[in-house]
Design a protein around this motif. Structure first.
Motif, mmCIF file in Angstrom:
data_model
loop_
_atom_site.group_PDB
_atom_site.id
_atom_site.type_symbol
_atom_site.label_atom_id
_atom_site.label_comp_id
_atom_site.label_asym_id
_atom_site.label_seq_id
_atom_site.Cartn_x
_atom_site.Cartn_y
_atom_site.Cartn_z
ATOM 1 N N UNK A 33 36.965 40.148 47.089
ATOM 2 C CA UNK A 33 37.588 40.578 45.839
ATOM 3 C C UNK A 33 38.918 39.858 45.652
ATOM 4 N N UNK A 34 39.279 39.699 44.398
ATOM 5 C CA UNK A 34 40.586 39.142 44.056
ATOM 6 C C UNK A 34 41.378 40.243 43.400
ATOM 7 N N UNK A 35 42.669 40.229 43.573
ATOM 8 C CA UNK A 35 43.433 41.273 42.915
ATOM 9 C C UNK A 35 44.911 41.209 43.186
ATOM 10 N N UNK A 36 45.572 42.261 42.770
ATOM 11 C CA UNK A 36 47.017 42.369 42.881
ATOM 12 C C UNK A 36 47.377 42.608 44.346
ATOM 13 N N UNK A 41 53.117 44.780 45.471
ATOM 14 C CA UNK A 41 53.710 43.986 44.387
ATOM 15 C C UNK A 41 53.872 44.831 43.124
ATOM 16 N N UNK A 42 54.735 44.371 42.260
ATOM 17 C CA UNK A 42 54.946 45.024 40.975
ATOM 18 C C UNK A 42 54.261 44.179 39.915
ATOM 19 N N UNK A 91 45.976 36.403 38.200
ATOM 20 C CA UNK A 91 45.687 37.409 39.222
ATOM 21 C C UNK A 91 45.422 38.770 38.580
ATOM 22 N N UNK A 92 46.224 39.125 37.590
ATOM 23 C CA UNK A 92 46.025 40.403 36.892
ATOM 24 C C UNK A 92 44.663 40.411 36.193
#
Length: 196
Positions: free
Chosen positions: A171-174, A178-179, A187-188
């Motif tokens: 999976x890709x993600x935040x 992080x804020x 990425x978002x």
């Protein structure tokens, strides 16, 4: 100032390391020769020993001194899950997390048509044979999220799914901690698409 041939050869050798330019290589060479000759000799012995005794595992292609690495021989590993990575360094990073207890297949690269690297060069047929052995139930593609890594994952996924192998992708993600306002838009977007 005229440098010796041996010093020039050392600087050029150090420049072969990733991310090391002429200034860094020169600084390292001078440091080793002026301040740490014992460290230089230790480094030379370690490099010579590693080049002589470390090779690729016959089963997964990671680095090992034996014919088959300790991970592949570990009976506690889950042989039904096979994680595909690009390099032994990627495998080491996943192992440090302690989150994966399956087995690995190291591609030793990624697809790069511009550089002449095709599916046969990264062991596609060997991966298909390993994933189709009747034991593996899931292949986890853990290639990088670069253009080449994504292309590699796509080609591998298509080839494996045609043979009825279950394929998943990291999976890709935040990033944790992080804020959102400081996370890049790509990425978002991927985090939203891959939400669960």
């Amino acid at each position: 100032m005229t440098q010796s041939h041996a010093l020039d050869a050392l600087i050029q050798s150090l420049r072969r390391l990733p991310g090391v330019g002429v200034k860094s290589a020169t600084r390292m060479a001078f440091h080793l020769l002026q301040h740490d000759r014992a460290g230089a000799e230790q480094l030379a012995r370690a490099l010579e020993g590693a080049v002589r005794s470390v090779h690729h595992c016959a089963r997964c292609h990671t680095f090992t001194e034996a014919e088959v690495c300790s991970t592949c021989l570990d009976p506690q590993r889950d042989a039904t899950r096979l994680c595909v990575v690009e390099t032994p360094a990627d495998q080491a990073a996943l192992e440090r997390t302690g989150a994966f207890r399956g087995l690995y297949f190291v591609l030793l690269g990624r697809l790069s048509p511009l550089d002449g690297v095709g599916p046969q060069d990264i062991g596609l047929q060997e991966l298909i044979a390993r994933a189709s052995d009747g034991v593996v139930q899931e292949v986890i593609l853990a290639t990088s999220f670069t253009a080449e890594g994504e292309a590699t994952a796509h080609v591998l996924s298509e080839a494996l799914q045609r043979r009825g192998v279950r394929v998943t992708r990291l999976a890709r993600g935040v990033p944790v901690g992080s804020e959102l306002e400081y996370v890049d838009l790509g990425t978002i977007a991927h985090a939203l698409a891959d939400r669960r």
